[in-house]
Write a protein that holds these residues in place. Structure first.
Motif, PDB file in Angstrom:
ATOM      1  N   GLY A 383      -1.536   4.670  -9.981  1.00  0.00           N
ATOM      2  CA  GLY A 383      -1.382   3.234 -10.187  1.00  0.00           C
ATOM      3  C   GLY A 383      -2.698   2.575 -10.524  1.00  0.00           C
ATOM      4  O   GLY A 383      -2.926   1.410 -10.191  1.00  0.00           O
ATOM      5  N   TYR A 384      -3.576   3.324 -11.173  1.00  0.00           N
ATOM      6  CA  TYR A 384      -4.905   2.866 -11.586  1.00  0.00           C
ATOM      7  C   TYR A 384      -5.774   2.436 -10.399  1.00  0.00           C
ATOM      8  O   TYR A 384      -6.532   1.491 -10.466  1.00  0.00           O
ATOM      9  CB  TYR A 384      -4.795   1.744 -12.639  1.00  0.00           C
ATOM     10  N   LEU A 385      -5.635   3.182  -9.299  1.00  0.00           N
ATOM     11  CA  LEU A 385      -6.589   3.118  -8.200  1.00  0.00           C
ATOM     12  C   LEU A 385      -7.499   4.339  -8.301  1.00  0.00           C
ATOM     13  O   LEU A 385      -7.138   5.350  -8.896  1.00  0.00           O
ATOM     14  CB  LEU A 385      -5.874   3.133  -6.846  1.00  0.00           C
ATOM     15  N   SER A 386      -8.682   4.261  -7.706  1.00  0.00           N
ATOM     16  CA  SER A 386      -9.517   5.449  -7.611  1.00  0.00           C
ATOM     17  C   SER A 386      -8.966   6.337  -6.484  1.00  0.00           C
ATOM     18  O   SER A 386      -8.220   5.853  -5.621  1.00  0.00           O
ATOM     19  CB  SER A 386     -10.966   5.062  -7.308  1.00  0.00           C
ATOM     20  N   PRO A 387      -9.301   7.641  -6.472  1.00  0.00           N
ATOM     21  CA  PRO A 387      -8.792   8.505  -5.401  1.00  0.00           C
ATOM     22  C   PRO A 387      -9.123   7.995  -3.999  1.00  0.00           C
ATOM     23  O   PRO A 387      -8.264   8.037  -3.104  1.00  0.00           O
ATOM     24  CB  PRO A 387      -9.471   9.845  -5.695  1.00  0.00           C
ATOM     25  N   LEU A 388     -10.354   7.514  -3.783  1.00  0.00           N
ATOM     26  CA  LEU A 388     -10.704   7.011  -2.452  1.00  0.00           C
ATOM     27  C   LEU A 388      -9.919   5.756  -2.109  1.00  0.00           C
ATOM     28  O   LEU A 388      -9.459   5.583  -0.973  1.00  0.00           O
ATOM     29  CB  LEU A 388     -12.211   6.724  -2.379  1.00  0.00           C
ATOM     30  N   GLU A 389      -9.747   4.842  -3.079  1.00  0.00           N
ATOM     31  CA  GLU A 389      -8.951   3.644  -2.824  1.00  0.00           C
ATOM     32  C   GLU A 389      -7.510   4.014  -2.495  1.00  0.00           C
ATOM     33  O   GLU A 389      -6.890   3.414  -1.604  1.00  0.00           O
ATOM     34  CB  GLU A 389      -8.985   2.727  -4.045  1.00  0.00           C
ATOM     35  N   HIS A 394      -3.020   4.200   1.303  1.00  0.00           N
ATOM     36  CA  HIS A 394      -1.748   4.876   1.536  1.00  0.00           C
ATOM     37  C   HIS A 394      -1.746   5.836   2.720  1.00  0.00           C
ATOM     38  O   HIS A 394      -0.723   6.438   3.010  1.00  0.00           O
ATOM     39  CB  HIS A 394      -1.320   5.652   0.283  1.00  0.00           C
ATOM     40  N   HIS A 395      -2.888   5.986   3.383  1.00  0.00           N
ATOM     41  CA  HIS A 395      -2.939   6.933   4.495  1.00  0.00           C
ATOM     42  C   HIS A 395      -3.657   6.303   5.674  1.00  0.00           C
ATOM     43  O   HIS A 395      -4.461   5.390   5.530  1.00  0.00           O
ATOM     44  CB  HIS A 395      -3.605   8.242   4.060  1.00  0.00           C
ATOM     45  N   THR A 396      -3.398   6.817   6.868  1.00  0.00           N
ATOM     46  CA  THR A 396      -3.850   6.199   8.103  1.00  0.00           C
ATOM     47  C   THR A 396      -5.349   6.359   8.283  1.00  0.00           C
ATOM     48  O   THR A 396      -5.937   7.342   7.859  1.00  0.00           O
ATOM     49  CB  THR A 396      -3.136   6.828   9.311  1.00  0.00           C
ATOM     50  N   PRO A 397      -5.994   5.402   9.001  1.00  0.00           N
ATOM     51  CA  PRO A 397      -7.431   5.538   9.296  1.00  0.00           C
ATOM     52  C   PRO A 397      -7.764   6.795  10.067  1.00  0.00           C
ATOM     53  O   PRO A 397      -8.819   7.391   9.902  1.00  0.00           O
ATOM     54  CB  PRO A 397      -7.727   4.280  10.106  1.00  0.00           C
ATOM     55  N   ALA A 398      -6.840   7.229  10.921  1.00  0.00           N
ATOM     56  CA  ALA A 398      -7.111   8.456  11.691  1.00  0.00           C
ATOM     57  C   ALA A 398      -7.284   9.642  10.784  1.00  0.00           C
ATOM     58  O   ALA A 398      -8.107  10.529  11.014  1.00  0.00           O
ATOM     59  CB  ALA A 398      -5.964   8.705  12.685  1.00  0.00           C
ATOM     60  N   LYS A 399      -6.492   9.671   9.704  1.00  0.00           N
ATOM     61  CA  LYS A 399      -6.611  10.781   8.759  1.00  0.00           C
ATOM     62  C   LYS A 399      -7.882  10.664   7.963  1.00  0.00           C
ATOM     63  O   LYS A 399      -8.591  11.640   7.714  1.00  0.00           O
ATOM     64  CB  LYS A 399      -5.392  10.767   7.819  1.00  0.00           C
ATOM     65  N   LEU A 400      -8.227   9.432   7.570  1.00  0.00           N
ATOM     66  CA  LEU A 400      -9.384   9.235   6.725  1.00  0.00           C
ATOM     67  C   LEU A 400     -10.692   9.498   7.472  1.00  0.00           C
ATOM     68  O   LEU A 400     -11.716   9.781   6.856  1.00  0.00           O
ATOM     69  CB  LEU A 400      -9.397   7.819   6.153  1.00  0.00           C
ATOM     70  N   SER A 401     -10.681   9.380   8.764  1.00  0.00           N
ATOM     71  CA  SER A 401     -11.919   9.615   9.511  1.00  0.00           C
ATOM     72  C   SER A 401     -12.388  11.054   9.388  1.00  0.00           C
ATOM     73  O   SER A 401     -13.532  11.371   9.648  1.00  0.00           O
ATOM     74  CB  SER A 401     -11.705   9.264  10.984  1.00  0.00           C
ATOM     75  N   LEU A 402     -11.460  11.925   8.969  1.00  0.00           N
ATOM     76  CA  LEU A 402     -11.835  13.338   8.788  1.00  0.00           C
ATOM     77  C   LEU A 402     -12.340  13.604   7.403  1.00  0.00           C
ATOM     78  O   LEU A 402     -12.868  14.688   7.133  1.00  0.00           O
ATOM     79  CB  LEU A 402     -10.606  14.223   9.042  1.00  0.00           C
TER      80      LEU A 402
END
Length: 404
Positions: A383-389, A394-402
């Motif tokens: 949807g024309y977002l960058s991978p990090l965006e 779309h994913h939880t902060p708990a997952k992103l902390s890893l």
């Protein structure tokens, strides 16, 4: 005992080189944002590198500095030898001369002609001769201010389009520039963006044909294709894919291996080396595992049937982390289309008309593009977002902390 860093020596060295290349034009915070690391972590890496000097293959050393100096001298000599009159605007007639006089621009539209000659011949006569209605002319006259305002808006929009096009190294086409404008809060039609880019000669880079790099191992044990060209995933770390490409560097080769998360299209791990042994793909896979916190049991890793991915050493690393291997057919680029698409983007955007003279220069350019790709480059499949965006939205902060 100190906790081991999830960033390997190669990544830290390239990160320091990226900071040094900014030459003070970007802050630690800006560079760290592209790397997705803490600014203080980056500051520590730079400070440590300054204390112990550049690591092997890391920042530019004396040899690369001398090579860069020689290149600049050669470029300067070429410019000195260049013929006179090739600069932009050279040879144009002087304003006020016999060829070009200000105010003599051609105005083909009938309304403009009537407006310019109304004092001499009258509006009624001119409209009769040109077979147009006076009411139409007066409606056109009443809209002069609105047209001027609309033209000023389009001029401003063209300048913004040029700025986006230049910022992204002239790689963005209509779709990504339109997405970037909408990301900045502009409500603008895509067809309008396409028209303005076409009228002003603003063009993105197009795909080029690629060379085949896979060298299969005929005696390798069979591995099933678990994707069957279905490059979708419902969650992060469900499916990964990877591949190897090569970059020419002054008569030698630099090889790059990457690991991509199919859900977010993020390059979660990569490695560069001057060889194409199994260690290259192993280091890339280990970097991806570390970036995801070490727990990747059950993830499917899809690759081609190159000798590196079918090697016993690579299979043992996958077994150690609980990674399920998947491989496409020999000679079919469509069976690993996602990785092939990444290489096309890399070579189109980072290596267009670029001749690398040193390994340090090549590593820096590639590392810079990969961090840009993850943090800032808009992806059509997201949807024309960058991978990090995309991961952050779309994913939880708990997952992103890893994540690295």
């Amino acid at each position: 005992m100190a906790r081991p860093s999830k960033y390997n020596v190669e990544f830290r060295s390239d990160a320091v080189a990226l900071w040094r290349a900014s030459a003070g034009r970007r802050t630690f915070k800006d560079v760290a944002a592209d790397l997705n690391v803490n600014p203080e972590t980056l500051r520590t890496w730079v400070r440590d590198a300054e204390n112990i000097g550049p690591e092997p293959g890391g920042g530019p050393g004396p040899e690369s500095t001398q090579a860069e100096l020689a290149r600049l001298r050669a470029e300067n000599a070429r410019l000195v030898r260049a013929e006179k009159g090739v600069a932009a605007g050279a040879g144009d007639p002087a304003p006020g001369g016999p060829v070009f006089c200000e105010g003599d621009e051609v105005k083909p539209r009938r309304w403009d002609f009537i407006s310019a000659n109304a004092d001499d011949f009258g509006v009624q006569r001119l409209c009769r001769v040109l077979q147009v209605s006076r009411s139409g002319y007066y409606r056109w006259t009443a809209g002069t201010e609105a047209r001027a305002r609309r033209q000023a808006e389009e001029d401003a929009l063209v300048e913004e389009i040029r700025g986006i096009h230049t910022e992204h190294k002239e790689t963005y086409g209509v779709l990504r520039i339109h997405a970037e404008l909408r990301g900045f809060g502009h409500t603008v039609n895509r067809k309008r963006v396409a028209r303005l880019m076409r009228e002003h000669g603003i063009v993105g880079r197009h795909l080029r044909r690629k060379k085949r790099t896979t060298v299969p191992d005929p005696v390798a044990p069979p591995v099933p294709d678990l994707l069957q060209r279905d490059f979708t995933a419902a969650a992060l770390d469900e499916r990964w894919c990877g591949d190897i490409t090569y970059i020419q560097v002054c008569g030698a080769w630099l090889y790059l291996a990457c690991v991509i998360d199919i859900r977010s299209r993020r390059v979660v791990g990569w490695s560069m080396a001057t060889h194409m042994r199994a260690e290259l793909v192993i280091h890339a896979l280990e970097a991806a595992v570390a970036a995801r916190g070490g727990n990747v049991t059950g993830v499917i890793f899809h690759a081609d049937r190159g000798a590196q991915y079918t090697s016993t050493a690579f299979a043992q690393v996958c077994d150690r982390y609980g990674i399920r291997r998947s491989m496409g057919r020999v000679g079919s680029s469509y069976d690993n289309a996602l990785a092939e698409s990444l290489w096309q983007s890399l070579k189109r955007e980072a290596m267009h008309r670029t001749l690398f003279r040193t390994m340090s220069q090549a590593r820096l350019e590639i590392f810079q593009w990969l961090t840009y790709y993850n943090a800032r480059r808009r992806h059509s499949a997201l949807g024309y977002l960058s991978p990090l965006e995309f991961e952050q939205q779309h994913h939880t902060p708990a997952k992103l902390s890893l994540a690295a």
